[in-house]
Scaffold this active site. Structure first.
Site, PDB file in Angstrom:
ATOM      1  N   LYS A  83       0.822  -1.224   0.000  1.00 16.03           N
ATOM      2  CA  LYS A  83       0.000   0.000   0.000  1.00 16.03           C
ATOM      3  C   LYS A  83       0.854   1.271   0.000  1.00 16.03           C
ATOM      4  O   LYS A  83       0.336   2.356  -0.271  1.00 16.03           O
ATOM      5  CB  LYS A  83      -0.989  -0.005   1.167  1.00 16.03           C
ATOM      6  CG  LYS A  83      -0.391   0.047   2.555  1.00 16.03           C
ATOM      7  CD  LYS A  83      -1.498  -0.093   3.597  1.00 16.03           C
ATOM      8  CE  LYS A  83      -0.967  -0.077   5.014  1.00 16.03           C
ATOM      9  NZ  LYS A  83      -0.448   1.211   5.426  1.00 16.03           N
ATOM     10  N   ASP A  84       2.163   1.159   0.276  1.00 16.93           N
ATOM     11  CA  ASP A  84       3.060   2.322   0.206  1.00 16.93           C
ATOM     12  C   ASP A  84       3.537   2.599  -1.214  1.00 16.93           C
ATOM     13  O   ASP A  84       4.089   3.672  -1.488  1.00 16.93           O
ATOM     14  CB  ASP A  84       4.295   2.109   1.094  1.00 16.93           C
ATOM     15  CG  ASP A  84       3.967   2.120   2.579  1.00 16.93           C
ATOM     16  OD1 ASP A  84       2.917   2.681   2.949  1.00 16.93           O
ATOM     17  OD2 ASP A  84       4.762   1.569   3.366  1.00 16.93           O
ATOM     18  N   ARG A 129      -8.682   7.910   4.852  1.00 17.91           N
ATOM     19  CA  ARG A 129      -9.640   6.841   4.532  1.00 17.91           C
ATOM     20  C   ARG A 129     -10.310   6.319   5.800  1.00 17.91           C
ATOM     21  O   ARG A 129     -11.540   6.199   5.869  1.00 17.91           O
ATOM     22  CB  ARG A 129      -8.905   5.683   3.822  1.00 17.91           C
ATOM     23  CG  ARG A 129      -9.757   4.407   3.654  1.00 17.91           C
ATOM     24  CD  ARG A 129      -8.915   3.247   3.136  1.00 17.91           C
ATOM     25  NE  ARG A 129      -7.853   2.868   4.070  1.00 17.91           N
ATOM     26  CZ  ARG A 129      -8.024   2.037   5.092  1.00 17.91           C
ATOM     27  NH1 ARG A 129      -9.196   1.510   5.348  1.00 17.91           N
ATOM     28  NH2 ARG A 129      -7.005   1.750   5.874  1.00 17.91           N
ATOM     29  N   ARG A 130      -9.504   6.039   6.814  1.00 16.58           N
ATOM     30  CA  ARG A 130     -10.069   5.529   8.061  1.00 16.58           C
ATOM     31  C   ARG A 130     -10.948   6.568   8.733  1.00 16.58           C
ATOM     32  O   ARG A 130     -12.023   6.255   9.246  1.00 16.58           O
ATOM     33  CB  ARG A 130      -8.946   5.071   8.997  1.00 16.58           C
ATOM     34  CG  ARG A 130      -8.242   3.806   8.532  1.00 16.58           C
ATOM     35  CD  ARG A 130      -7.066   3.448   9.420  1.00 16.58           C
ATOM     36  NE  ARG A 130      -6.401   2.220   8.980  1.00 16.58           N
ATOM     37  CZ  ARG A 130      -5.098   2.014   9.016  1.00 16.58           C
ATOM     38  NH1 ARG A 130      -4.283   2.977   9.439  1.00 16.58           N
ATOM     39  NH2 ARG A 130      -4.587   0.869   8.600  1.00 16.58           N
ATOM     40  N   ARG A 147       1.218  10.249  13.767  1.00 13.09           N
ATOM     41  CA  ARG A 147       2.304   9.675  12.997  1.00 13.09           C
ATOM     42  C   ARG A 147       3.118   8.781  13.919  1.00 13.09           C
ATOM     43  O   ARG A 147       2.840   8.658  15.097  1.00 13.09           O
ATOM     44  CB  ARG A 147       3.193  10.789  12.431  1.00 13.09           C
ATOM     45  CG  ARG A 147       2.595  11.446  11.198  1.00 13.09           C
ATOM     46  CD  ARG A 147       3.639  11.610  10.098  1.00 13.09           C
ATOM     47  NE  ARG A 147       4.277  10.351   9.760  1.00 13.09           N
ATOM     48  CZ  ARG A 147       5.451  10.250   9.158  1.00 13.09           C
ATOM     49  NH1 ARG A 147       6.140  11.331   8.857  1.00 13.09           N
ATOM     50  NH2 ARG A 147       5.960   9.082   8.855  1.00 13.09           N
ATOM     51  N   ARG A 153       2.377   4.770  18.361  1.00 16.47           N
ATOM     52  CA  ARG A 153       0.929   4.987  18.289  1.00 16.47           C
ATOM     53  C   ARG A 153       0.198   4.259  19.419  1.00 16.47           C
ATOM     54  O   ARG A 153      -0.697   4.825  20.046  1.00 16.47           O
ATOM     55  CB  ARG A 153       0.410   4.534  16.921  1.00 16.47           C
ATOM     56  CG  ARG A 153       0.980   5.355  15.773  1.00 16.47           C
ATOM     57  CD  ARG A 153       0.410   4.934  14.437  1.00 16.47           C
ATOM     58  NE  ARG A 153       1.111   5.597  13.343  1.00 16.47           N
ATOM     59  CZ  ARG A 153       0.563   5.863  12.158  1.00 16.47           C
ATOM     60  NH1 ARG A 153      -0.687   5.537  11.915  1.00 16.47           N
ATOM     61  NH2 ARG A 153       1.260   6.464  11.222  1.00 16.47           N
ATOM     62  N   CYS A 240      -2.669   7.623  -1.479  1.00 13.83           N
ATOM     63  CA  CYS A 240      -3.186   7.047  -0.237  1.00 13.83           C
ATOM     64  C   CYS A 240      -3.751   8.110   0.692  1.00 13.83           C
ATOM     65  O   CYS A 240      -4.292   7.807   1.734  1.00 13.83           O
ATOM     66  CB  CYS A 240      -2.119   6.219   0.470  1.00 13.83           C
ATOM     67  SG  CYS A 240      -0.841   7.176   1.285  1.00 13.83           S
TER      68      CYS A 240
END
Length: 306
Positions: A83-84, A129-130, A147, A153, A240
């Site tokens: 996805k990166d 998106r989330r 981040r 996190r 993204c």
């Protein structure tokens, strides 16, 4: 294969997540081929900048440094979180293998499930998106941009700064932090990022010997599924940072694809599904994106930049 050096150099970002993923791939190659793989740690711009990914343009910030090392012949191949990777293929490189995908879903880390969070609870995520999809489910919560690596996190939850964070389930599983997961979101609730849960093994396109060697880990069903997902993203011309989700599953006969574009506040969405032949994965993704655009997906994506 005789032209390959005995020990191949695998370039990886230095984070725990990246090195763990790269070591998994290295171990799989060593088990399959008996060839030694040496990990080479590389610091990327995405690792050192303090800016949020959405501000950086999202995809590619973790990738360019690894690709530079490939071009300079300082490493033989690299492992990325798929996805990166930008969806537009750079002709200098090839995705020699897409190993079997791990869990594609998103996970909530915290002491309680999503439905049990108190109104106004603070939920951390670095993904528009989330935020968009979670806002559709719980507009009464506060979504906080964050981040840092997974440990950082999760630490914001244990310190009480946040009530929960949302991360990719596959990554948490890879670094052994899945015991802290309160809930896994099913795709009906939270459609993942295109390619989420999949790893990409990339090398220079002119290294035919290496391409052939690396292909032993390629999983055809994973490749068709993520090809369709990334074709949707590419056709929507979204990085993204855009609120786009897509997931495809290849059962060996049929490829089933679902994609969604959501407004940043979660109030509007264009969600479509399609099915087709796995051999037509890219075309299936493009056609589905065209249908979504005809129903207003481009307008929703345009709004996210304002």
């Amino acid at each position: 294969m005789t032209s390959l050096p005995h020990a191949l150099r695998l370039g990886t970002r230095r984070s725990l997540m990246a090195t763990t993923q790269s070591q998994m791939v290295a171990d799989a190659y060593m088990e399959r081929t008996g060839r030694a793989i040496e990990l080479v740690g590389i610091t990327t711009f995405g690792d050192v900048t303090k800016a949020h990914l959405a501000q950086l343009g999202g995809t590619g910030v973790f990738v360019s440094a690894l690709r530079d090392k490939l071009i300079d012949d300082e490493i033989d191949f690299a492992v990325h979180s798929l996805k990166d990777l930008p969806t537009t293929q750079d002709p200098r490189f090839t995705l020699a293998a897409l190993p079997a995908r791990h869990d594609h879903r998103d996970a909530l880390v915290g002491p309680r499930k999503f439905a049990d969070l108190a109104p106004g609870a603070r939920v951390g995520t670095g993904s528009p998106r989330r935020v968009a999809m979670l806002s559709a489910l719980r507009p009464d919560l506060e979504y906080v941009p964050i981040r840092g690596n997974a440990d950082t996190r999760i630490g914001k939850v244990t310190s009480g700064e946040l009530d929960a964070v949302v991360l990719a389930s596959a990554g948490l599983n890879r670094i052994g932090r899945d015991a802290e997961v309160a809930q896994i979101f099913e795709v009906e609730e939270l459609l993942p990022a295109p390619g989420q849960g999949a790893l990409a093994v990339e090398c220079r396109a002119d290294r035919a010997d290496l391409v052939e060697f690396l292909a032993v880990l390629d999983d055809p069903r994973t490749r068709s599924a993520v090809t369709a997902e990334r074709a949707v993203l590419n056709a929507l011309e979204a990085g993204c940072s855009a609120p786009v989700g897509a997931f495809a599953a290849d059962d060996g006969h049929t490829l089933n694809l679902t994609a969604v574009v959501v407004s940043l506040d979660g109030r509007e969405a264009v969600r479509k599904s399609a099915a087709g032949s796995p051999s037509e994965a890219a075309n299936l993704g493009r056609l589905l994106a065209a249908e979504m655009i005809s129903e207003g997906a481009d307008r929703l994506m345009g709004e996210q930049s304002h």
